[in-house]
Design a protein around this motif. Structure first.
Motif, PDB file in Angstrom:
ATOM      1  N   VAL A 313       0.854  -1.180   0.000  1.00  0.00           N
ATOM      2  CA  VAL A 313       0.000   0.000   0.000  1.00  0.00           C
ATOM      3  C   VAL A 313       0.896   1.237   0.000  1.00  0.00           C
ATOM      4  N   VAL A 347       1.398   7.021  -8.683  1.00  0.00           N
ATOM      5  CA  VAL A 347       0.423   6.405  -7.780  1.00  0.00           C
ATOM      6  C   VAL A 347      -0.080   7.458  -6.792  1.00  0.00           C
ATOM      7  N   LYS A 348      -1.142   7.104  -6.068  1.00  0.00           N
ATOM      8  CA  LYS A 348      -1.713   8.019  -5.076  1.00  0.00           C
ATOM      9  C   LYS A 348      -1.586   7.404  -3.693  1.00  0.00           C
ATOM     10  N   ASN A 349      -1.560   8.285  -2.707  1.00  0.00           N
ATOM     11  CA  ASN A 349      -1.503   7.828  -1.330  1.00  0.00           C
ATOM     12  C   ASN A 349      -2.679   6.884  -1.037  1.00  0.00           C
ATOM     13  N   GLN A 351      -3.125   3.950  -2.265  1.00  0.00           N
ATOM     14  CA  GLN A 351      -3.376   3.007  -3.362  1.00  0.00           C
ATOM     15  C   GLN A 351      -2.680   1.664  -3.126  1.00  0.00           C
ATOM     16  N   ARG A 352      -3.369   0.573  -3.479  1.00  0.00           N
ATOM     17  CA  ARG A 352      -2.753  -0.761  -3.437  1.00  0.00           C
ATOM     18  C   ARG A 352      -1.931  -0.962  -4.708  1.00  0.00           C
ATOM     19  N   VAL A 353      -0.743  -1.477  -4.571  1.00  0.00           N
ATOM     20  CA  VAL A 353       0.066  -1.759  -5.766  1.00  0.00           C
ATOM     21  C   VAL A 353       0.494  -3.215  -5.753  1.00  0.00           C
TER      22      VAL A 353
END
Ligand SMILES: [Zn+2]
Length: 440
Positions: A313, A347-349, A351-353
């Protein structure tokens, strides 16, 4: 009119497949496309005649009513200029029919248009245009308006074992063994958790690869699925088998059933070169003081994609002091990773990667002397040398899969060892490992 046209004649029944092309010259004279002068390519005829299977029987057949004409698109040629010459007047309708699959106003020079004719009909019945290696767009002109469909190439598959040894470069060795650049990438991906092909492959390293090879009309096209690979490098042996679990998940596994894939990648950059190592006592080049270097620097051009080394995350995404544009990811267990000086954050804070996702691009933002990636790993919040950290290894296959996996392994292991020939197709398959069944 100077045209070089190759005529391929096929019996009607064979038209739907790409196999067993049968050629005959008899029909040339009776084709009523009078404006064109056909130069029948003798080489192509012999070539294809040689691979049509039951030759004697075919000779006895009457000449086909149908013929295929191949027009190779020249630079600057557009459909509106080509098709009317072959008796197609409504080019707009052809373009409209093809629209869901391809933009036929932008056909590419060097590619072929294959026009199918019937004897005594002055315009083609259909036009075929390859979308890619495996798919052909066919415009049917016998309907009004014309209709389009996509035909998949039906490949025959044959099992193949390749052995190649690095003498100069991996690419040279691979290409001379009939592999393509994409196959080298596939190999690198299989081993990416174990070694870095850019920096760790030694001269003399050898590969053994068991794969399907794909044939079209009897001609080798390219390697298909890989089933088993072995790499000998620097006195170390890496062996992996492709296995499809009963729930459909695919992966590469070591002979003991442990996964080749690991929860963490070895590097956030695909083509990485360490320019500055983790060093808690470093002298900082900009601040000109003794200041610990709590990460590893990779030199790479601005814009190089940066990958999440593992699932997790995003907990930081944006400006972060001397780090410039930064991404930090919290992973399962005690691990976190951080990526600094990015030119762009993707990506954004929160966000699941997933492992391998591109989270940003290399840059030189923040306290940085030039484009590079500053990469940090923390374990329980403590900085650790990313190149030495012992990340967890993968879960092995569950016990319920081991028997089926063992069959796959035992099939290929002797082939890799060179102690057994390739197995004959269709000789008792494990469920889900239908690779061999395709060998028709
Ligand atoms: Zn750094």
């Amino acid at each position: 009119m100077k045209e070089t046209l190759i005529l391929h004649f096929k019996p009607w029944l064979d038209m739907s497949t790409h196999r067993a092309r049968i050629l005959a010259t008899a029909i040339v004279a009776s084709l009523s496309v009078g404006l064109l002068s056909f130069a029948v390519n003798a080489d192509a005829l012999t070539d294809h005649a040689a691979i049509s299977k039951p030759t004697a029987a075919l000779k006895a057949r009457p000449p086909s009513r149908f013929a295929e004409l191949v027009h190779t698109i020249r630079r600057g040629e557009v459909l509106g200029a080509i098709l009317p010459r072959y008796g197609v007047t409504d080019v707009q309708a052809v373009v409209a029919a093809g629209k869901p699959y391809a933009d036929l106003t932008r056909i590419r020079a060097g590619k072929d248009l294959r026009l199918r004719f019937e004897r005594d009909v002055p315009h083609p019945l259909s036009i075929a245009y390859a979308l890619d290696e495996d798919r052909t767009l066919v415009i049917d002109l016998t309907t009004d308006p014309p209709t389009a469909r996509v035909e998949e190439v039906e490949y025959e598959t044959r099992l193949e074992v390749r052995r190649l040894t690095l003498t100069s470069s991996l690419w040279d060795a691979a290409l001379s063994a009939g592999l393509r650049p994409g196959d080298v990438v596939r190999l690198a991906e299989i081993f990416q958790w174990e070694l870095d092909f850019n920096t760790e492959l030694r001269n003399g390293a050898s590969f053994t690869i068991v794969s399907d090879d794909l044939y079209n009309d009897g001609d080798f096209t390219r390697p298909g699925a890989f089933y088993a690979v072995r790499l000998l490098n620097d006195d170390k042996e890496y062996t992996a088998f492709h296995y499809v679990s009963s729930d459909g998940t695919e992966g590469w596994y070591h002979p003991d059933g442990s996964a080749s894939k690991k929860p963490f990648l070895r590097s956030p950059l695909e083509f990485a070169r360490v320019t500055s190592s983790y060093n808690p006592k470093r002298y900082h080049p900009i601040l000109k003081t003794r200041r610990p270097h709590l990460g590893t620097d990779f030199g790479a051009p601005t814009g190089t994609p940066v990958r999440a080394v593992g699932d997790g995350v995003v907990v930081i995404a944006g400006r972060s002091g001397g780090h410039g544009n930064r991404v930090k990811i919290d992973h399962a267990g005690p691990y976190a990773t951080s990526y600094s000086h990015l030119s762009k954050v993707k990506v954004k804070n929160g966000q699941r990667v997933r492992q391998g996702d591109v989270i940003g691009l290399v840059g030189s933002t923040g306290l940085s002397t030039g484009p590079h990636l500053h990469y940090e790993v923390t374990v329980n919040g403590n900085h650790t040398d990313a190149m030495k950290v012992k990340f967890p290894t993968s879960e092995p296959l569950p016990a319920s899969e081991l028997a089926a996996f063992a069959q796959v392994r035992d099939r290929w292991m002797p082939v890799l060892d060179g102690t057994a020939p390739l197995p004959v197709p269709n000789d008792g398959l494990v469920d889900g490992q239908d690779a061999l069944a395709d060998g028709d």
